[in-house]
Scaffold this motif. Structure first.
Motif, short mmCIF file in Angstrom:
data_model
loop_
_atom_site.label_atom_id
_atom_site.label_comp_id
_atom_site.label_asym_id
_atom_site.label_seq_id
_atom_site.Cartn_x
_atom_site.Cartn_y
_atom_site.Cartn_z
N ILE A 14 0.84 -1.20 0.00
CA ILE A 14 0.00 0.00 0.00
C ILE A 14 0.87 1.25 0.00
O ILE A 14 0.61 2.20 -0.74
CB ILE A 14 -0.96 -0.01 1.21
N LEU A 15 1.91 1.23 0.80
CA LEU A 15 2.83 2.37 0.86
C LEU A 15 3.47 2.62 -0.51
O LEU A 15 3.58 3.77 -0.94
CB LEU A 15 3.90 2.13 1.92
N LEU A 17 2.16 1.94 -3.39
CA LEU A 17 1.11 2.53 -4.25
C LEU A 17 0.90 4.00 -3.92
O LEU A 17 0.78 4.83 -4.82
CB LEU A 17 -0.20 1.76 -4.07
N VAL A 18 0.87 4.33 -2.64
CA VAL A 18 0.67 5.71 -2.22
C VAL A 18 1.81 6.59 -2.72
O VAL A 18 1.60 7.71 -3.17
CB VAL A 18 0.52 5.81 -0.68
N ARG A 19 3.01 6.08 -2.66
CA ARG A 19 4.17 6.86 -3.13
C ARG A 19 4.11 7.17 -4.62
O ARG A 19 4.72 8.12 -5.08
CB ARG A 19 5.46 6.11 -2.79
N GLN A 20 3.33 6.40 -5.35
CA GLN A 20 3.18 6.63 -6.79
C GLN A 20 2.13 7.71 -7.11
O GLN A 20 2.05 8.18 -8.23
CB GLN A 20 2.79 5.33 -7.49
N LEU A 21 1.35 8.07 -6.13
CA LEU A 21 0.30 9.07 -6.35
C LEU A 21 0.90 10.46 -6.54
O LEU A 21 1.94 10.78 -5.96
CB LEU A 21 -0.65 9.12 -5.15
N GLU A 25 -3.16 14.02 -4.84
CA GLU A 25 -3.87 12.83 -4.39
C GLU A 25 -3.34 12.35 -3.03
O GLU A 25 -4.10 11.85 -2.21
CB GLU A 25 -3.76 11.72 -5.43
N LYS A 26 -2.05 12.51 -2.79
CA LYS A 26 -1.48 12.17 -1.48
C LYS A 26 -2.08 13.05 -0.40
O LYS A 26 -2.42 12.57 0.68
CB LYS A 26 0.04 12.33 -1.48
N LEU A 29 -5.61 11.90 0.22
CA LEU A 29 -5.59 10.66 1.00
C LEU A 29 -5.26 10.95 2.46
O LEU A 29 -5.88 10.41 3.37
CB LEU A 29 -4.57 9.68 0.41
N SER A 30 -4.30 11.83 2.68
CA SER A 30 -3.91 12.20 4.03
C SER A 30 -5.08 12.80 4.80
O SER A 30 -5.33 12.45 5.97
CB SER A 30 -2.75 13.20 3.97
N LEU A 33 -7.60 10.05 5.66
CA LEU A 33 -7.13 9.22 6.77
C LEU A 33 -7.25 9.96 8.10
O LEU A 33 -7.67 9.39 9.11
CB LEU A 33 -5.67 8.79 6.54
#
Length: 77
Positions: A14-15, A17-21, A25-26, A29-30, A33
């Motif tokens: 998951i991490l 995938l998130v780093r690819q955003l 978008e990050k 997502l933040s 969360l």
């Protein structure tokens, strides 16, 4: 009817995938969360304080006691 697909991913996957955003978008997502965590904490807090033993008269009486005590302390100074 909507069909949901669940994928079993580990934290590291998951991490990755998130780093690819993209940054935008990050950030989104933040915020999501953070909102999720705040909601969970608030729900826990509300459950901890939930009681059927309290009515408005009891609250009013306690408020009046505290006000009287504060007034007496202020007057004594």
């Amino acid at each position: 009817m909507k069909t949901r697909t669940y994928i079993d991913l580990g934290f590291d996957q998951i991490l990755d995938l998130v780093r690819q955003l993209p940054k935008k978008e990050k950030l989104r997502l933040s915020k999501e969360l953070e909102r999720d965590i705040i909601n969970a904490k608030l729900t826990t807090l509300l459950k901890a304080f939930k009681t059927d033993n309290l009515d408005q008269d009891t609250i009013d009486n306690e408020v009046e006691i505290v006000r009287s005590e504060l007034y007496a302390k202020a007057k004594a100074k």
